[in-house]
Design an enzyme around this catalytic site. Sequence first.
Site, PDB file in Angstrom:
ATOM      1  N   THR A  77       0.910  -1.089  -0.025  1.00 34.50           N
ATOM      2  CA  THR A  77       0.106   0.079  -0.076  1.00 34.50           C
ATOM      3  C   THR A  77       0.959   1.207  -0.205  1.00 34.50           C
ATOM      4  O   THR A  77       2.046   1.146   0.228  1.00 34.50           O
ATOM      5  CB  THR A  77      -0.963   0.082   1.366  1.00 34.50           C
ATOM      6  OG1 THR A  77      -1.796   1.260   1.084  1.00 34.50           O
ATOM      7  CG2 THR A  77       0.067  -0.276   2.599  1.00 34.50           C
TER       8      THR A  77
ATOM      9  N   ASP B 213      -8.351  -2.399  -0.640  1.00 34.79           N
ATOM     10  CA  ASP B 213      -8.930  -1.136  -1.418  1.00 34.79           C
ATOM     11  C   ASP B 213     -10.158  -0.915  -0.436  1.00 34.79           C
ATOM     12  O   ASP B 213     -11.171  -1.780  -0.147  1.00 34.79           O
ATOM     13  CB  ASP B 213      -9.656  -1.686  -2.968  1.00 34.79           C
ATOM     14  CG  ASP B 213      -9.678  -0.204  -3.328  1.00 34.79           C
ATOM     15  OD1 ASP B 213      -8.754   0.546  -3.263  1.00 34.79           O
ATOM     16  OD2 ASP B 213     -10.707  -0.320  -4.190  1.00 34.79           O
TER      17      ASP B 213
ATOM     18  N   TYR C  67     -10.695   9.569   6.354  1.00 33.34           N
ATOM     19  CA  TYR C  67     -11.916   9.969   6.648  1.00 33.34           C
ATOM     20  C   TYR C  67     -12.248   9.843   8.142  1.00 33.34           C
ATOM     21  O   TYR C  67     -13.477  10.101   8.445  1.00 33.34           O
ATOM     22  CB  TYR C  67     -12.870   9.644   5.832  1.00 33.34           C
ATOM     23  CG  TYR C  67     -12.779   9.714   4.242  1.00 33.34           C
ATOM     24  CD1 TYR C  67     -13.413  11.034   3.707  1.00 33.34           C
ATOM     25  CD2 TYR C  67     -12.346   9.036   3.634  1.00 33.34           C
ATOM     26  CE1 TYR C  67     -13.170  11.230   2.581  1.00 33.34           C
ATOM     27  CE2 TYR C  67     -12.064   9.053   2.076  1.00 33.34           C
ATOM     28  CZ  TYR C  67     -12.555  10.517   1.750  1.00 33.34           C
ATOM     29  OH  TYR C  67     -12.384  10.543   0.025  1.00 33.34           O
TER      30      TYR C  67
ATOM     31  N   LYS D  99     -11.164   0.756  17.323  1.00 34.81           N
ATOM     32  CA  LYS D  99     -11.556   0.987  15.935  1.00 34.81           C
ATOM     33  C   LYS D  99     -11.134  -0.445  15.267  1.00 34.81           C
ATOM     34  O   LYS D  99     -11.998  -0.971  14.505  1.00 34.81           O
ATOM     35  CB  LYS D  99     -10.521   1.933  15.260  1.00 34.81           C
ATOM     36  CG  LYS D  99     -10.867   2.077  13.725  1.00 34.81           C
ATOM     37  CD  LYS D  99      -9.876   3.096  13.028  1.00 34.81           C
ATOM     38  CE  LYS D  99     -10.420   3.120  11.428  1.00 34.81           C
ATOM     39  NZ  LYS D  99      -9.423   3.815  10.676  1.00 34.81           N
TER      40      LYS D  99
HETATM   41  P1  ITT Z   1      -3.336   2.008  -1.385  1.00 35.98           P
HETATM   42  O1  ITT Z   1      -1.991   2.563  -1.895  1.00 35.98           O
HETATM   43  O2  ITT Z   1      -3.532   0.942  -0.501  1.00 35.98           O
HETATM   44  O3  ITT Z   1      -4.550   2.019  -2.421  1.00 35.98           O
HETATM   45  P2  ITT Z   1      -4.981   4.632  -0.690  1.00 35.98           P
HETATM   46  O4  ITT Z   1      -5.010   5.629   0.299  1.00 35.98           O
HETATM   47  O5  ITT Z   1      -5.014   4.973  -2.117  1.00 35.98           O
HETATM   48  O6  ITT Z   1      -3.952   3.590  -0.484  1.00 35.98           O
HETATM   49  P3  ITT Z   1      -7.642   3.359  -1.193  1.00 35.98           P
HETATM   50  O7  ITT Z   1      -7.562   3.381  -2.593  1.00 35.98           O
HETATM   51  O8  ITT Z   1      -8.152   2.067  -0.468  1.00 35.98           O
HETATM   52  O9  ITT Z   1      -6.292   3.889  -0.345  1.00 35.98           O
HETATM   53  O10 ITT Z   1      -8.388   4.739  -0.762  1.00 35.98           O
HETATM   54  C1  ITT Z   1      -9.303   4.637   0.186  1.00 35.98           C
HETATM   55  C2  ITT Z   1      -9.454   6.209   0.882  1.00 35.98           C
HETATM   56  O11 ITT Z   1     -10.114   6.148   1.998  1.00 35.98           O
HETATM   57  C3  ITT Z   1      -8.079   6.618   0.991  1.00 35.98           C
HETATM   58  O12 ITT Z   1      -7.972   8.205   1.037  1.00 35.98           O
HETATM   59  C4  ITT Z   1      -8.020   6.335   2.788  1.00 35.98           C
HETATM   60  O13 ITT Z   1      -7.272   7.408   3.417  1.00 35.98           O
HETATM   61  C5  ITT Z   1      -9.385   6.419   2.921  1.00 35.98           C
HETATM   62  N1  ITT Z   1      -9.590   5.221   4.031  1.00 35.98           N
HETATM   63  C6  ITT Z   1      -9.304   4.012   3.840  1.00 35.98           C
HETATM   64  N2  ITT Z   1      -9.583   3.390   5.004  1.00 35.98           N
HETATM   65  C7  ITT Z   1      -9.854   4.268   5.982  1.00 35.98           C
HETATM   66  C8  ITT Z   1     -10.085   4.140   7.264  1.00 35.98           C
HETATM   67  O14 ITT Z   1     -10.070   3.137   7.866  1.00 35.98           O
HETATM   68  N3  ITT Z   1     -10.394   5.493   7.982  1.00 35.98           N
HETATM   69  C9  ITT Z   1     -10.363   6.748   7.449  1.00 35.98           C
HETATM   70  N4  ITT Z   1     -10.142   6.587   5.983  1.00 35.98           N
HETATM   71  C10 ITT Z   1      -9.892   5.703   5.331  1.00 35.98           C
END
Ligand code: ITT
Length: 189
Positions: free
Chosen positions: A7, A65, A142, A162
């Site tokens: 990630t 994701d 978020y 959490k």
């Molecule tokens: P990857 O490299 O793993 O894809 P990313 O930050 O791009 O990392 P995602 O595509 O899964 O991750 O995007 C999800 C968005 O939602 C991203 O902005 C995260 O910061 C947010 N997010 C994911 N899990 C969260 C959580 O547990 N609490 C708050 N925000 C979260």
Amino acid sequence: MMLKIITSNPGKVKEYRHCLEGLGIEVTHLRVPYDEVQSSELEEVVKKGMAELKADGISDFIIDDSGLFIDRLNGFPGVWSAYVQKTIGNEGILKLMKDVMERGAVFKCCIGCSIGDKDVIVTGACGGVIIEEERGTEGFGYDPIFSHDGKRSFAEIPPDEKDRISHRGNAVELLLKEISDIVWPCGKP
Ligand code: ITT
């Protein structure tokens, strides 16, 4: 047992370490970019990402994701959550939700795990509401605007709590059920 968390998001790495290391699963962080296909389904993004990473010869890994799906916004930002967080951010979401009474939302986390010769995809969810203003300093993304109990935001609850209730915590629990025979061949400690 060692699992690579692939990630670009340090917040996810911290949560996987917190969930898994106490169970004797060592977590290492890899930043290998993979193509996140445009799809309306988290599972589709994960499935394609796993295939790409496996084709590159990577094994024993987790990809994740996730997305925040807001009822009143027809599921937005959903699969575009990462882009929306980077552009309009929490402040932008709060503006979109200004004076909106119906504030329900669901956080979803889809985990793809390739371990040994087994591939597993699981999805966890956590329902809640978008609160009126950003609150708290824990977590990431978020978390300051989402509350599962309508009282405290995810950024106001301790990491242990959490992990117990969140979309990612639920997904990890489902994952561990699927891979326990590989991780703990002699039974879960
Ligand atoms: P990857 O490299 O793993 O894809 P990313 O930050 O791009 O990392 P995602 O595509 O899964 O991750 O995007 C999800 C968005 O939602 C991203 O902005 C995260 O910061 C947010 N997010 C994911 N899990 C969260 C959580 O547990 N609490 C708050 N925000 C979260």
